[in-house]
Design a protein around this motif. Sequence first.
Motif, mmCIF file in Angstrom:
data_model
loop_
_atom_site.group_PDB
_atom_site.id
_atom_site.type_symbol
_atom_site.label_atom_id
_atom_site.label_comp_id
_atom_site.label_asym_id
_atom_site.label_seq_id
_atom_site.Cartn_x
_atom_site.Cartn_y
_atom_site.Cartn_z
ATOM 1 N N LEU A 3 0.831 -1.191 0.000
ATOM 2 C CA LEU A 3 0.000 0.000 0.000
ATOM 3 C C LEU A 3 0.870 1.248 0.000
ATOM 4 N N LEU A 4 1.885 1.256 0.825
ATOM 5 C CA LEU A 4 2.766 2.414 0.886
ATOM 6 C C LEU A 4 3.545 2.593 -0.396
ATOM 7 N N PHE A 5 3.912 1.488 -1.065
ATOM 8 C CA PHE A 5 4.569 1.624 -2.357
ATOM 9 C C PHE A 5 3.682 2.439 -3.287
ATOM 10 N N GLY A 6 2.390 2.139 -3.283
ATOM 11 C CA GLY A 6 1.470 2.849 -4.155
ATOM 12 C C GLY A 6 1.371 4.319 -3.825
ATOM 13 N N VAL A 7 1.210 4.608 -2.562
ATOM 14 C CA VAL A 7 1.103 6.005 -2.144
ATOM 15 C C VAL A 7 2.381 6.758 -2.448
ATOM 16 N N LEU A 8 3.508 6.146 -2.211
ATOM 17 C CA LEU A 8 4.778 6.844 -2.377
ATOM 18 C C LEU A 8 5.253 6.927 -3.826
ATOM 19 N N LEU A 9 4.670 6.139 -4.717
ATOM 20 C CA LEU A 9 5.062 6.256 -6.123
ATOM 21 C C LEU A 9 4.762 7.644 -6.674
ATOM 22 N N LEU A 10 3.822 8.333 -6.072
ATOM 23 C CA LEU A 10 3.530 9.700 -6.468
ATOM 24 C C LEU A 10 4.758 10.588 -6.306
ATOM 25 N N THR A 11 5.591 10.256 -5.344
ATOM 26 C CA THR A 11 6.735 11.106 -5.039
ATOM 27 C C THR A 11 7.949 10.860 -5.929
ATOM 28 N N LYS A 24 7.378 -15.260 -4.544
ATOM 29 C CA LYS A 24 7.232 -14.410 -5.727
ATOM 30 C C LYS A 24 5.886 -13.699 -5.656
ATOM 31 N N MET A 25 5.953 -12.374 -5.704
ATOM 32 C CA MET A 25 4.749 -11.550 -5.731
ATOM 33 C C MET A 25 5.013 -10.384 -6.675
ATOM 34 N N TYR A 26 3.985 -9.989 -7.370
ATOM 35 C CA TYR A 26 4.108 -8.882 -8.309
ATOM 36 C C TYR A 26 3.163 -7.771 -7.891
ATOM 37 N N ALA A 27 3.656 -6.544 -7.885
ATOM 38 C CA ALA A 27 2.850 -5.389 -7.520
ATOM 39 C C ALA A 27 2.819 -4.419 -8.697
ATOM 40 N N ARG A 28 1.628 -4.020 -9.087
ATOM 41 C CA ARG A 28 1.478 -3.035 -10.155
ATOM 42 C C ARG A 28 0.816 -1.794 -9.566
ATOM 43 N N PHE A 29 1.418 -0.635 -9.829
ATOM 44 C CA PHE A 29 0.939 0.641 -9.328
ATOM 45 C C PHE A 29 0.650 1.557 -10.499
ATOM 46 N N THR A 30 -0.489 2.194 -10.444
ATOM 47 C CA THR A 30 -0.843 3.182 -11.453
ATOM 48 C C THR A 30 -1.332 4.424 -10.729
ATOM 49 N N VAL A 31 -0.786 5.578 -11.091
ATOM 50 C CA VAL A 31 -1.238 6.840 -10.522
ATOM 51 C C VAL A 31 -2.122 7.517 -11.556
ATOM 52 N N ASN A 32 -3.337 7.871 -11.142
ATOM 53 C CA ASN A 32 -4.310 8.521 -12.006
ATOM 54 C C ASN A 32 -4.592 9.924 -11.477
ATOM 55 N N TYR A 33 -4.785 10.858 -12.397
ATOM 56 C CA TYR A 33 -5.095 12.243 -12.039
ATOM 57 C C TYR A 33 -6.491 12.561 -12.553
ATOM 58 N N LYS A 34 -7.282 13.257 -11.748
ATOM 59 C CA LYS A 34 -8.659 13.557 -12.134
ATOM 60 C C LYS A 34 -8.738 14.886 -12.865
ATOM 61 N N LEU A 35 -9.112 14.818 -14.132
ATOM 62 C CA LEU A 35 -9.461 16.018 -14.885
ATOM 63 C C LEU A 35 -10.986 16.109 -14.811
ATOM 64 N N THR A 36 -11.699 15.456 -15.713
ATOM 65 C CA THR A 36 -13.145 15.280 -15.520
ATOM 66 C C THR A 36 -13.399 13.868 -14.990
ATOM 67 N N ILE A 93 2.934 7.540 -14.142
ATOM 68 C CA ILE A 93 3.449 6.428 -13.344
ATOM 69 C C ILE A 93 2.575 5.197 -13.511
ATOM 70 N N ASP A 94 3.153 4.157 -14.105
ATOM 71 C CA ASP A 94 2.515 2.851 -14.242
ATOM 72 C C ASP A 94 3.645 1.840 -14.131
ATOM 73 N N GLU A 95 3.871 1.332 -12.944
ATOM 74 C CA GLU A 95 5.030 0.498 -12.646
ATOM 75 C C GLU A 95 4.601 -0.892 -12.188
ATOM 76 N N THR A 96 5.399 -1.897 -12.548
ATOM 77 C CA THR A 96 5.211 -3.250 -12.048
ATOM 78 C C THR A 96 6.535 -3.723 -11.478
ATOM 79 N N TYR A 97 6.483 -4.269 -10.268
ATOM 80 C CA TYR A 97 7.678 -4.772 -9.588
ATOM 81 C C TYR A 97 7.455 -6.202 -9.146
ATOM 82 N N GLU A 98 8.508 -6.995 -9.201
ATOM 83 C CA GLU A 98 8.511 -8.274 -8.500
ATOM 84 C C GLU A 98 8.957 -7.917 -7.094
ATOM 85 N N VAL A 99 8.072 -8.015 -6.121
ATOM 86 C CA VAL A 99 8.268 -7.451 -4.799
ATOM 87 C C VAL A 99 9.523 -7.979 -4.120
#
Length: 197
Positions: free
Chosen positions: A4-12, A76-88, A95-101
Amino acid sequence: MNTLLFGVLLLTISVQRSLPANPSDVDRTFSFRVVRLQCLETPYTLIDLRACKVKLRRNQPTLFLFEFDMPKLMDKMYARFTVNYKLTTYQPLMIDETYEVCAALNQKPGVNPALDYVTETIRAHMPQAVQPCPYGGRYYNMSNFSLDEKHLPKSVPAGDYRIDMRVTDKHNVTMISLQCYVAVRSKGIAKLSMLEW
């Protein structure tokens, strides 16, 4: 494991790798607030989810309430993170990343600066979440944890963000899938939205 924190921090990670020596000296032009957390595709077969929400507090950072039991050991676990920005509507940002954790956590520092930044930040706040693989065979309690803007870059476009995260095993079975909604607001007169940034 605290994906969860990986996802939140990918914004940074797209703007800066390290924080200044004294974070209290940083003058942020924005405020950052996690407003909602929701787990999707429940119930899960590989983990027993006990809590997946946030506790909003007035004039204080939002608390994460995230707990699960993971009885099976995973190497083996894979995590995919996508950051989305709201226009409408919410649209994918850069940011659209996939990691083998396990490989990411066992990687030597300096190979991937973005991943180093995320791992170091998680280690500073929740050291029990950054451990060598295999993961599992225990109960993970990541509740009463909060983030604030001092963990973000000096400049972030104001607006609403949605961070999508999906963690799977090696057979692509969903271990957890969640969405974290974040509001970034500018301080002062300037709007600093994605359109003006």
